[in-house]
Scaffold this motif. Structure first.
Motif: not given
Length: 177
Positions: A54-82
């Motif tokens: 999980f921490a590596m994904n945060v770092g991946h964003w900083h290193w590359h400028g891209y990474g895995y987004f968290v997919i949030e269900d708009r209706a509930t605000g619940t994380p639905a995936g990446i």
């Protein structure tokens, strides 16, 4: 090299794709530690190593400028995936990846999120090609890659996953925004 500030927020009708937050760690780690669900993604049995991913994904964003987004269900605000673009050391090239968490399968969420992440990668970030690395037995991911217009290109040895299939996505000029 200057590190980028962090992930943009993307939206679809049903989803919000955003950078990972501290409060998302439990949902992501639960997925990674589930041997059956994470088999095709890279199961991580130990909690500490799941936290490191999980921490590596945060770092991946900083290193590359891209990474895995968290997919949030708009209706509930619940994380639905990446879903997003992944390219750690040893990867052949940037990969479009996706997973949905328990309870969110079969709703088209992975397709919707991956399509939006790919559009961002091409239109806003400027990538010109993307692949998806799929474990040979992962028929659901192959079906989704096909639905996204990707085509099987070759088998290669992934140092993390073993034998992997590389699927090539259509380029920016071949997909509709």
């Amino acid at each position: 090299m200057t590190l980028v500030p962090f992930a943009p927020t993307l939206e679809t009708d049903r989803l919000i794709l955003r950078g990972p937050r501290r409060e998302d760690a439990e949902a992501v780690m639960a997925f990674l530690m589930d041997a059956e669900r994470a088999e095709g993604f890279g199961h991580i049995a130990e909690r500490g190593n799941a936290w490191r991913w999980f921490a590596m994904n945060v770092g991946h964003w900083h290193w590359h400028g891209y990474g895995y987004f968290v997919i949030e269900d708009r209706a509930t605000g619940t994380p639905a995936g990446i879903s997003g673009i992944w390219n750690p050391e040893t990867w052949p090239e940037p990969e479009l990846g996706w997973v949905v968490f328990d309870g969110f399968e079969g709703k088209g969420i992975a397709y919707e999120a991956a399509k939006r992440a790919r559009q961002w990668a091409y239109d806003d970030f400027g990538l010109t090609t993307l692949t998806s690395n799929i474990v040979p037995g992962n028929d659901r991911s192959k079906a989704l890659a096909t639905r996204l217009g990707a085509r099987f290109e070759r088998v290669y040895h992934n140092t993390n996953m073993g034998e992997d299939e590389l699927w090539r996505h259509p380029g920016p000029d071949e997909v509709a925004s």
